[in-house]
Scaffold this motif. Structure first.
Motif, PDB file in Angstrom:
ATOM      1  N   THR A 120       0.874  -1.142   0.072  1.00 15.09           N
ATOM      2  CA  THR A 120      -0.066   0.151   0.062  1.00 15.09           C
ATOM      3  C   THR A 120       0.855   1.126   0.013  1.00 15.09           C
ATOM      4  OG1 THR A 120      -1.712  -1.191   1.188  1.00 15.09           O
ATOM      5  CG2 THR A 120      -1.622   1.382   1.358  1.00 15.09           C
ATOM      6  N   ILE A 121       0.768   2.065  -1.020  1.00 16.43           N
ATOM      7  CA  ILE A 121       1.368   3.371  -0.880  1.00 16.43           C
ATOM      8  C   ILE A 121       0.362   4.577  -0.943  1.00 16.43           C
ATOM      9  CG2 ILE A 121       2.916   4.887  -2.357  1.00 16.43           C
ATOM     10  CD1 ILE A 121       4.055   2.416  -3.605  1.00 16.43           C
ATOM     11  N   ASN A 122       0.574   5.306   0.027  1.00 16.62           N
ATOM     12  CA  ASN A 122      -0.343   6.562   0.139  1.00 16.62           C
ATOM     13  C   ASN A 122      -0.191   8.045  -0.548  1.00 16.62           C
ATOM     14  OD1 ASN A 122      -2.229   4.991   1.910  1.00 16.62           O
ATOM     15  ND2 ASN A 122      -0.684   5.589   3.551  1.00 16.62           N
ATOM     16  N   ASP A 123      -0.984   8.808  -0.521  1.00 10.89           N
ATOM     17  CA  ASP A 123      -0.571   9.934  -1.203  1.00 10.89           C
ATOM     18  C   ASP A 123       0.736  10.725  -0.561  1.00 10.89           C
ATOM     19  OD1 ASP A 123      -2.951   9.488  -2.631  1.00 10.89           O
ATOM     20  OD2 ASP A 123      -4.082  11.471  -2.016  1.00 10.89           O
ATOM     21  N   GLY A 124       1.427  11.125  -1.521  1.00  8.12           N
ATOM     22  CA  GLY A 124       2.457  11.930  -1.076  1.00  8.12           C
ATOM     23  C   GLY A 124       3.871  10.898  -0.459  1.00  8.12           C
ATOM     24  N   GLU A 125       3.558   9.853  -0.625  1.00  9.66           N
ATOM     25  CA  GLU A 125       4.946   8.693  -0.244  1.00  9.66           C
ATOM     26  C   GLU A 125       5.658   8.265  -1.306  1.00  9.66           C
ATOM     27  OE1 GLU A 125       2.356   6.747   3.432  1.00  9.66           O
ATOM     28  OE2 GLU A 125       2.806   5.508   1.911  1.00  9.66           O
ATOM     29  N   VAL A 126       6.841   8.127  -1.070  1.00  9.38           N
ATOM     30  CA  VAL A 126       7.987   7.418  -1.866  1.00  9.38           C
ATOM     31  C   VAL A 126       8.108   6.134  -1.060  1.00  9.38           C
ATOM     32  CG1 VAL A 126      10.074   7.875  -2.928  1.00  9.38           C
ATOM     33  CG2 VAL A 126       8.572   9.517  -2.934  1.00  9.38           C
ATOM     34  N   HIS A 127       8.091   4.963  -1.748  1.00 12.08           N
ATOM     35  CA  HIS A 127       8.475   3.711  -1.575  1.00 12.08           C
ATOM     36  C   HIS A 127       9.528   3.240  -2.336  1.00 12.08           C
ATOM     37  CE1 HIS A 127       4.855   2.414   1.283  1.00 12.08           C
ATOM     38  NE2 HIS A 127       4.740   3.831   1.137  1.00 12.08           N
ATOM     39  N   ALA A 128      10.636   2.545  -1.788  1.00 11.83           N
ATOM     40  CA  ALA A 128      11.754   2.093  -2.659  1.00 11.83           C
ATOM     41  C   ALA A 128      11.585   0.394  -2.220  1.00 11.83           C
ATOM     42  CB  ALA A 128      13.042   2.366  -2.023  1.00 11.83           C
ATOM     43  N   LEU A 129      11.588  -0.387  -3.509  1.00 13.25           N
ATOM     44  CA  LEU A 129      11.846  -1.733  -3.856  1.00 13.25           C
ATOM     45  C   LEU A 129      13.130  -2.050  -4.091  1.00 13.25           C
ATOM     46  CD1 LEU A 129       9.714  -3.984  -3.626  1.00 13.25           C
ATOM     47  CD2 LEU A 129       9.721  -3.815  -6.033  1.00 13.25           C
ATOM     48  N   MET A 130      13.775  -3.024  -3.055  1.00 12.03           N
ATOM     49  CA  MET A 130      15.036  -3.428  -3.364  1.00 12.03           C
ATOM     50  C   MET A 130      15.118  -4.955  -3.365  1.00 12.03           C
ATOM     51  SD  MET A 130      17.398  -0.860  -0.901  1.00 12.03           S
ATOM     52  CE  MET A 130      18.761  -1.026  -1.800  1.00 12.03           C
ATOM     53  N   GLY A 131      16.223  -5.633  -3.955  1.00 10.82           N
ATOM     54  CA  GLY A 131      16.357  -7.075  -4.219  1.00 10.82           C
ATOM     55  C   GLY A 131      17.068  -7.579  -5.131  1.00 10.82           C
ATOM     56  N   GLN A 132      17.464  -8.616  -5.024  1.00  7.35           N
ATOM     57  CA  GLN A 132      18.657  -8.935  -5.979  1.00  7.35           C
ATOM     58  C   GLN A 132      17.869  -9.303  -7.523  1.00  7.35           C
ATOM     59  OE1 GLN A 132      19.480 -12.485  -3.446  1.00  7.35           O
ATOM     60  NE2 GLN A 132      21.766 -11.776  -3.431  1.00  7.35           N
TER      61      GLN A 132
ATOM     62  N   THR B  90       9.704   4.660   3.023  1.00  9.27           N
ATOM     63  CA  THR B  90       9.589   3.037   3.342  1.00  9.27           C
ATOM     64  C   THR B  90      10.590   2.549   2.362  1.00  9.27           C
ATOM     65  OG1 THR B  90       7.647   3.505   4.255  1.00  9.27           O
ATOM     66  CG2 THR B  90       8.307   1.124   3.952  1.00  9.27           C
ATOM     67  N   ILE B  91      11.245   1.385   2.852  1.00  9.18           N
ATOM     68  CA  ILE B  91      12.162   0.581   2.052  1.00  9.18           C
ATOM     69  C   ILE B  91      11.340  -0.911   1.964  1.00  9.18           C
ATOM     70  CG2 ILE B  91      14.300  -0.557   1.723  1.00  9.18           C
ATOM     71  CD1 ILE B  91      14.363   2.586   1.301  1.00  9.18           C
ATOM     72  N   HIS B  92      11.110  -1.428   0.937  1.00  6.83           N
ATOM     73  CA  HIS B  92      10.554  -3.014   0.855  1.00  6.83           C
ATOM     74  C   HIS B  92      11.782  -3.687   0.331  1.00  6.83           C
ATOM     75  CE1 HIS B  92       6.744  -1.595   1.614  1.00  6.83           C
ATOM     76  NE2 HIS B  92       6.954  -0.168   0.781  1.00  6.83           N
ATOM     77  N   VAL B  93      12.010  -5.113   0.722  1.00 13.33           N
ATOM     78  CA  VAL B  93      12.811  -6.113   0.019  1.00 13.33           C
ATOM     79  C   VAL B  93      12.189  -7.183  -0.334  1.00 13.33           C
ATOM     80  CG1 VAL B  93      14.626  -7.767   0.508  1.00 13.33           C
ATOM     81  CG2 VAL B  93      14.742  -5.283   1.670  1.00 13.33           C
ATOM     82  N   LEU B  94      12.448  -7.415  -1.831  1.00 16.31           N
ATOM     83  CA  LEU B  94      11.679  -8.468  -2.393  1.00 16.31           C
ATOM     84  C   LEU B  94      12.491  -9.506  -2.686  1.00 16.31           C
ATOM     85  CD1 LEU B  94       8.971  -8.973  -3.864  1.00 16.31           C
ATOM     86  CD2 LEU B  94       9.989  -8.093  -6.252  1.00 16.31           C
TER      87      LEU B  94
END
Length: 249
Positions: free
Chosen positions: A23-35, A215-219
């Motif tokens: 979930t990404i709300n208005d105004g948010e920047v999320h990063a998706l990292m992973g190999q 926010t940072i997410h790892v996939l």
């Protein structure tokens, strides 16, 4: 703004995403990292509607609408934008004609009159300054003969022109030198508003140092296995991904 629930998807019969919740709300920047091979680019292609990819389960809601039911063109007009990892060249199509056609397509979708030639040229001049894009490039075909840095600047210039509410930066930092990275990142930051959001896909912390994601997410193996604040990127920079693998086993 964006809500992904239990998303399963793949290509050529091979499942790559195995239950994504995000979930990404208005105004948010999320990063998706992973190999490599984790499914990061698959997710971005699903979001923009690449027909080569198949969704087998789950849902994606964008501003209350079913994103998966929309054509790629309608998704773009609704405010979804992707900066490609490797922007393609389009010989024979000038930057001016390409951008004016794209902008007017969005305006038609919104029920607005086409932008006049003089208004378009004024707007283009203003937006090119954001990423320091050479005016001479505007007379060329799309990305033809552009350097890697110029192509990435051109992507952010297109973003500035189209003013999307949700941007996907798919490894925009790939192949950029320090100066080009700074210009691209600063250009993106100038376009941020409380109503716009982004998903930044990257391997490295250096881009995130400029963008300062919330926010940072790892996939890993098609699933988001860890979510944390901005300090997570520094941990990955220092220790790699192996400690996360050990943590989830």
């Amino acid at each position: 703004m964006l809500e992904i629930k239990n998303l399963h998807a793949g290509i050529n019969g091979k499942e790559i995403l195995k239950g994504i919740d995000l979930t990404i709300n208005d105004g948010e920047v999320h990063a998706l990292m992973g190999q490599n091979g984790a499914g990061k680019s698959t997710l971005s292609n699903i979001l923009v509607g690449n027909p080569a990819y198949e969704v087998t389960q789950g849902s994606i809601t964008f501003n209350g609408k079913d994103l998966l039911a929309m054509s790629p063109e309608d998704r773009a007009c609704e405010g979804v934008f992707m900066s490609f990892q490797t922007p393609i060249e389009i010989p024979g199509v000038s930057m001016v004609n390409f951008m004016r056609a794209a902008l007017n397509a969005k305006r038609r979708y919104q029920g607005l009159e086409p932008i006049s030639a003089s208004e378009f040229l004024k707007l283009a001049r203003e937006k090119r300054k954001i990423v320091e894009l050479d005016n001479r490039l505007a007379s060329r075909s799309v990305n033809e003969g552009f350097s890697g840095g110029e192509k990435k600047r051109n992507e952010i210039y297109q973003m500035a022109m189209l003013e999307p509410t949700f941007a996907i930066l798919d490894e925009t930092d790939s192949g950029l030198d320090v100066d080009a990275l700074r210009i691209v990142a600063e250009g993106f930051n100038k376009l941020r508003t409380p109503q716009t959001s982004a998903l930044v896909i990257t391997h490295y912390q250096r881009l995130l140092d400029y963008l300062k994601p919330d926010t940072i997410h790892v996939l890993m193996n098609g699933r988001i296995v860890k979510t944390d604040g901005p300090t997570l990127a520094q941990e990955i920079e220092n220790k790699g991904f192996d400690w996360i693998k050990a943590e989830i086993q």
